[in-house]
Write a protein that holds these residues in place. Structure first.
Motif, PDB file in Angstrom:
ATOM      1  N   GLY A  87       0.812  -1.214   0.000  1.00  0.00           N
ATOM      2  CA  GLY A  87       0.000   0.000   0.000  1.00  0.00           C
ATOM      3  C   GLY A  87       0.842   1.258   0.000  1.00  0.00           C
ATOM      4  N   LEU A  88       1.899   1.280   0.792  1.00  0.00           N
ATOM      5  CA  LEU A  88       2.776   2.454   0.825  1.00  0.00           C
ATOM      6  C   LEU A  88       3.525   2.625  -0.497  1.00  0.00           C
ATOM      7  CD1 LEU A  88       4.165   2.180   4.467  1.00  0.00           C
ATOM      8  CD2 LEU A  88       2.486   3.839   3.591  1.00  0.00           C
ATOM      9  N   ASN A  89       3.923   1.516  -1.122  1.00  0.00           N
ATOM     10  CA  ASN A  89       4.550   1.613  -2.446  1.00  0.00           C
ATOM     11  C   ASN A  89       3.592   2.186  -3.478  1.00  0.00           C
ATOM     12  OD1 ASN A  89       7.151   0.722  -1.845  1.00  0.00           O
ATOM     13  ND2 ASN A  89       6.624  -1.430  -2.156  1.00  0.00           N
ATOM     14  N   ALA A  90       2.336   1.776  -3.414  1.00  0.00           N
ATOM     15  CA  ALA A  90       1.332   2.322  -4.337  1.00  0.00           C
ATOM     16  C   ALA A  90       1.143   3.813  -4.098  1.00  0.00           C
ATOM     17  CB  ALA A  90       0.003   1.579  -4.177  1.00  0.00           C
ATOM     18  N   ALA A  91       1.081   4.213  -2.825  1.00  0.00           N
ATOM     19  CA  ALA A  91       0.918   5.641  -2.500  1.00  0.00           C
ATOM     20  C   ALA A  91       2.108   6.454  -3.013  1.00  0.00           C
ATOM     21  CB  ALA A  91       0.752   5.819  -0.990  1.00  0.00           C
ATOM     22  N   LEU A  92       3.307   5.909  -2.879  1.00  0.00           N
ATOM     23  CA  LEU A  92       4.499   6.598  -3.405  1.00  0.00           C
ATOM     24  C   LEU A  92       4.440   6.714  -4.923  1.00  0.00           C
ATOM     25  CD1 LEU A  92       7.389   5.088  -1.253  1.00  0.00           C
ATOM     26  CD2 LEU A  92       6.697   7.492  -1.349  1.00  0.00           C
ATOM     27  N   SER A  93       4.044   5.631  -5.577  1.00  0.00           N
ATOM     28  CA  SER A  93       3.949   5.643  -7.045  1.00  0.00           C
ATOM     29  C   SER A  93       2.900   6.634  -7.534  1.00  0.00           C
ATOM     30  CB  SER A  93       3.607   4.250  -7.565  1.00  0.00           C
ATOM     31  OG  SER A  93       4.648   3.358  -7.273  1.00  0.00           O
ATOM     32  N   LEU A  94       1.840   6.807  -6.752  1.00  0.00           N
ATOM     33  CA  LEU A  94       0.793   7.761  -7.102  1.00  0.00           C
ATOM     34  C   LEU A  94       1.175   9.188  -6.703  1.00  0.00           C
ATOM     35  CD1 LEU A  94      -2.278   5.644  -5.989  1.00  0.00           C
ATOM     36  CD2 LEU A  94      -1.649   6.237  -8.333  1.00  0.00           C
ATOM     37  N   GLU A  95       2.346   9.329  -6.071  1.00  0.00           N
ATOM     38  CA  GLU A  95       2.875  10.618  -5.627  1.00  0.00           C
ATOM     39  C   GLU A  95       1.916  11.341  -4.683  1.00  0.00           C
ATOM     40  OE1 GLU A  95       4.311  12.949  -8.929  1.00  0.00           O
ATOM     41  OE2 GLU A  95       5.374  11.231  -9.759  1.00  0.00           O
ATOM     42  N   LEU A  96       1.311  10.571  -3.786  1.00  0.00           N
ATOM     43  CA  LEU A  96       0.417  11.157  -2.796  1.00  0.00           C
ATOM     44  C   LEU A  96       1.263  11.810  -1.702  1.00  0.00           C
ATOM     45  CD1 LEU A  96      -2.192   8.280  -2.510  1.00  0.00           C
ATOM     46  CD2 LEU A  96      -2.198  10.252  -4.045  1.00  0.00           C
ATOM     47  N   LYS A  97       0.911  12.999  -1.317  1.00  0.00           N
ATOM     48  CA  LYS A  97       1.711  13.754  -0.344  1.00  0.00           C
ATOM     49  C   LYS A  97       1.383  13.381   1.095  1.00  0.00           C
ATOM     50  CE  LYS A  97       3.664  16.186  -3.558  1.00  0.00           C
ATOM     51  NZ  LYS A  97       4.598  15.404  -4.296  1.00  0.00           N
ATOM     52  N   ARG A  98       0.120  13.191   1.411  1.00  0.00           N
ATOM     53  CA  ARG A  98      -0.295  12.860   2.776  1.00  0.00           C
ATOM     54  C   ARG A  98      -1.169  11.619   2.739  1.00  0.00           C
ATOM     55  NH1 ARG A  98      -3.049  17.539   5.680  1.00  0.00           N
ATOM     56  NH2 ARG A  98      -2.710  16.116   7.397  1.00  0.00           N
ATOM     57  N   VAL A  99      -0.769  10.612   3.506  1.00  0.00           N
ATOM     58  CA  VAL A  99      -1.511   9.357   3.536  1.00  0.00           C
ATOM     59  C   VAL A  99      -1.703   8.927   4.991  1.00  0.00           C
ATOM     60  CG1 VAL A  99      -1.508   6.925   2.873  1.00  0.00           C
ATOM     61  CG2 VAL A  99      -0.545   8.623   1.329  1.00  0.00           C
ATOM     62  N   GLN A 100      -2.922   8.637   5.321  1.00  0.00           N
ATOM     63  CA  GLN A 100      -3.252   8.100   6.636  1.00  0.00           C
ATOM     64  C   GLN A 100      -3.521   6.618   6.426  1.00  0.00           C
ATOM     65  OE1 GLN A 100      -7.177   9.199   7.963  1.00  0.00           O
ATOM     66  NE2 GLN A 100      -6.555   9.124  10.099  1.00  0.00           N
ATOM     67  N   PHE A 101      -2.849   5.737   7.178  1.00  0.00           N
ATOM     68  CA  PHE A 101      -3.131   4.325   6.983  1.00  0.00           C
ATOM     69  C   PHE A 101      -3.916   3.779   8.164  1.00  0.00           C
ATOM     70  CE2 PHE A 101       1.064   4.214   8.935  1.00  0.00           C
ATOM     71  CZ  PHE A 101       0.937   3.212   9.878  1.00  0.00           C
ATOM     72  N   LEU A 102      -4.795   2.841   7.835  1.00  0.00           N
ATOM     73  CA  LEU A 102      -5.693   2.278   8.838  1.00  0.00           C
ATOM     74  C   LEU A 102      -5.543   0.762   8.864  1.00  0.00           C
ATOM     75  CD1 LEU A 102      -7.658   4.682   7.185  1.00  0.00           C
ATOM     76  CD2 LEU A 102      -8.340   4.561   9.557  1.00  0.00           C
ATOM     77  N   THR A 103      -5.464   0.234  10.074  1.00  0.00           N
ATOM     78  CA  THR A 103      -5.353  -1.209  10.237  1.00  0.00           C
ATOM     79  C   THR A 103      -6.234  -1.661  11.392  1.00  0.00           C
ATOM     80  OG1 THR A 103      -3.827  -3.053  10.611  1.00  0.00           O
ATOM     81  CG2 THR A 103      -3.318  -0.992  11.750  1.00  0.00           C
ATOM     82  N   ASP A 104      -6.691  -2.885  11.313  1.00  0.00           N
ATOM     83  CA  ASP A 104      -7.441  -3.457  12.426  1.00  0.00           C
ATOM     84  C   ASP A 104      -6.600  -4.513  13.136  1.00  0.00           C
ATOM     85  OD1 ASP A 104      -7.458  -5.476  10.569  1.00  0.00           O
ATOM     86  OD2 ASP A 104      -9.594  -5.886  10.709  1.00  0.00           O
ATOM     87  N   TYR A 105      -5.322  -4.594  12.788  1.00  0.00           N
ATOM     88  CA  TYR A 105      -4.424  -5.569  13.394  1.00  0.00           C
ATOM     89  C   TYR A 105      -3.597  -4.869  14.463  1.00  0.00           C
ATOM     90  CZ  TYR A 105      -1.282  -9.553  13.710  1.00  0.00           C
ATOM     91  OH  TYR A 105      -0.568 -10.623  14.172  1.00  0.00           O
ATOM     92  N   PHE A 106      -4.002  -5.048  15.724  1.00  0.00           N
ATOM     93  CA  PHE A 106      -3.439  -4.294  16.836  1.00  0.00           C
ATOM     94  C   PHE A 106      -1.928  -4.455  17.025  1.00  0.00           C
ATOM     95  CE2 PHE A 106      -2.926  -3.214  21.399  1.00  0.00           C
ATOM     96  CZ  PHE A 106      -3.279  -1.875  21.291  1.00  0.00           C
TER      97      PHE A 106
END
Length: 132
Positions: free
Chosen positions: A101-120
């Motif tokens: 997911g982070l690689n995809a966000a970098l490739s899309l050149e997104l500046k701000r990304v909030q990531f969400l997980t349900d795995y504590f």
């Protein structure tokens, strides 16, 4: 719209050029939707591990899913894929999903990304809140 475009690509064409994909927005369009300081994308990801009985043998399957949503919660990128190789534990599969997911966000050149997980356990690790 971008996710629909990706899902409409024929398999033979997708296998030819692999995971290279285009940015979903044209030059400057994200600024016209929301001020760039407020523009935050959300990265949802999930790693799954399953043990199944196949012909009397226990077989382990694992896969990941990733979705990136835009400022108005529209899906701009989606990925689902199996993981091939040695048996992986839940931690490893969740981390692989986050990395994809982070690689995809970098490739899309997104500046701000909030990531969400349900795995504590992963949340604790990333947020550095593991008890010492």
């Amino acid at each position: 719209m971008f996710a629909k475009e990706l899902s409409g690509i024929p398999d033979d064409e997708w296998s030819e050029w692999g995971g290279n994909f285009e940015k979903p927005y044209g030059e400057g369009t994200s600024k016209s939707v929301v001020d760039s300081n407020d523009c935050e994308f959300r990265l949802y990801f999930k790693g799954l591990v399953s043990q199944e009985s196949v012909n009397g043998k226990t077989v382990e399957f694992s896969g990941i899913g990733v979705a990136i949503c835009g400022p108005t919660d529209n899906v701009i990128f989606e990925l689902k894929k199996p993981l091939i190789g040695d048996r992986m534990n839940k931690n490893a599969v969740e981390i692989k999903a986050l990395i994809e997911g982070l690689n995809a966000a970098l490739s899309l050149e997104l500046k701000r990304v909030q990531f969400l997980t349900d795995y504590f356990p992963l949340y604790q690790f990333v947020s550095n809140s593991i008890p010492h």
